[in-house]
Write a protein that holds these residues in place. Structure first.
Motif, PDB file in Angstrom:
ATOM      1  N   THR A 171     117.800  42.902  -8.293  1.00  0.00           N
ATOM      2  CA  THR A 171     117.835  44.140  -9.056  1.00  0.00           C
ATOM      3  C   THR A 171     116.911  45.095  -8.313  1.00  0.00           C
ATOM      4  OG1 THR A 171     118.217  42.967 -11.128  1.00  0.00           O
ATOM      5  CG2 THR A 171     117.385  45.224 -11.287  1.00  0.00           C
ATOM      6  N   ILE A 172     117.483  46.172  -7.792  1.00  0.00           N
ATOM      7  CA  ILE A 172     116.736  47.110  -6.956  1.00  0.00           C
ATOM      8  C   ILE A 172     116.525  48.412  -7.719  1.00  0.00           C
ATOM      9  CG2 ILE A 172     116.798  48.461  -4.822  1.00  0.00           C
ATOM     10  CD1 ILE A 172     118.261  46.164  -3.520  1.00  0.00           C
ATOM     11  N   GLY A 173     115.269  48.765  -7.890  1.00  0.00           N
ATOM     12  CA  GLY A 173     114.929  50.002  -8.577  1.00  0.00           C
ATOM     13  C   GLY A 173     115.071  51.196  -7.641  1.00  0.00           C
ATOM     14  N   VAL A 174     115.689  52.248  -8.137  1.00  0.00           N
ATOM     15  CA  VAL A 174     115.843  53.486  -7.364  1.00  0.00           C
ATOM     16  C   VAL A 174     115.239  54.630  -8.174  1.00  0.00           C
ATOM     17  CG1 VAL A 174     117.914  52.684  -6.156  1.00  0.00           C
ATOM     18  CG2 VAL A 174     118.164  53.945  -8.285  1.00  0.00           C
ATOM     19  N   ALA A 175     114.967  55.733  -7.522  1.00  0.00           N
ATOM     20  CA  ALA A 175     114.381  56.882  -8.206  1.00  0.00           C
ATOM     21  C   ALA A 175     115.346  57.412  -9.258  1.00  0.00           C
ATOM     22  CB  ALA A 175     114.047  57.972  -7.202  1.00  0.00           C
ATOM     23  N   ARG A 176     114.821  57.685 -10.421  1.00  0.00           N
ATOM     24  CA  ARG A 176     115.645  58.239 -11.494  1.00  0.00           C
ATOM     25  C   ARG A 176     115.920  59.707 -11.182  1.00  0.00           C
ATOM     26  NH1 ARG A 176     115.947  56.739 -17.473  1.00  0.00           N
ATOM     27  NH2 ARG A 176     117.477  58.261 -18.155  1.00  0.00           N
ATOM     28  N   PRO A 177     117.168  60.129 -11.329  1.00  0.00           N
ATOM     29  CA  PRO A 177     117.484  61.521 -11.036  1.00  0.00           C
ATOM     30  C   PRO A 177     116.894  62.465 -12.079  1.00  0.00           C
ATOM     31  CG  PRO A 177     119.357  60.440 -12.043  1.00  0.00           C
ATOM     32  CD  PRO A 177     118.315  59.374 -11.822  1.00  0.00           C
ATOM     33  N   ALA A 178     116.746  63.710 -11.693  1.00  0.00           N
ATOM     34  CA  ALA A 178     116.303  64.736 -12.641  1.00  0.00           C
ATOM     35  C   ALA A 178     117.355  64.854 -13.732  1.00  0.00           C
ATOM     36  CB  ALA A 178     116.116  66.061 -11.926  1.00  0.00           C
TER      37      ALA A 178
END
Length: 195
Positions: A171-178
């Motif tokens: 499970t890879i965390g990515v930046a949450r979009p605006a």
């Protein structure tokens, strides 16, 4: 003085690590598979002679000194290894190494849609929603091949989660979009986003 060359490949490095450890040698500075990551189980009798059927990402680690660990991505099927990443913070560099291993095993994973992090392991409705989204939005066979699940992380940067029982993928965390960028069919600069 005769020295043996350092082995290449995650499985060979894991074997060397346990042989050094069991012989009472200094083993912390020896590259090995991080505990809890694929291939990280105990073995001092030699790595499996038959590699996995498919390429599989994992995480190698070693201790450089009392304040710095070093990480690198690797593959359990072949001898591919990524470049070392070091940091003085807890697990700093581990996420970059895991992502590089996924670039080797699952090219194009960075372009897949991300979704909110699942609420918990035991939330059946959330699990069903997640499975439906993976099978509908990710490439065919992605879940079966152990492809990563991309999720929005908690507010602070968290380590990527290795596979576990009943969840055979990272499970890879990515930046949450605006908020103004999120929504079905919209895209951030780096990824498509769900919700």
């Amino acid at each position: 003085m005769i020295t043996t060359p350092e082995p290449q490949g995650a499985r060979a490095r894991q074997t060397r690590y346990f042989r050094a450890r069991n012989a009472g040698l200094r083993y912390l500075k020896v590259w090995h598979i991080e505990l809890g990551h694929p291939g990280g189980e105990y073995s001092d009798v030699g790595h499996h002679l038959t590699p996995p059927d498919r390429h599989e990402p994992t995480l190698l680690t070693r201790v450089l000194n009392e304040r710095t660990d070093e990480f690198r991505g690797a593959c359990l099927r072949c001898e591919w290894e990524g470049k070392p990443y070091a940091g003085t913070g807890w697990k700093e560099g581990a996420n970059e190494a895991i992502e590089e291993a996924h670039d080797h095993v699952f090219p194009g994973w960075r372009d897949l849609p991300a979704m909110p992090r699942p609420k918990g392991r035991w939330d059946m409705a959330d699990g069903q929603r997640l499975l439906h989204q993976i099978t509908r939005l990710y490439p065919e066979g992605w879940a079966e091949d152990g492809g990563p699940l991309l999720v929005w992380p908690a507010p602070r940067r968290e380590p990527h989660e290795p596979p576990r029982v009943n969840h055979a993928r990272y499970t890879i965390g990515v930046a949450r979009p605006a908020k103004n960028q999120a929504g079905p069919g919209t895209e951030t600069a780096e990824q498509k986003v769900l919700f």
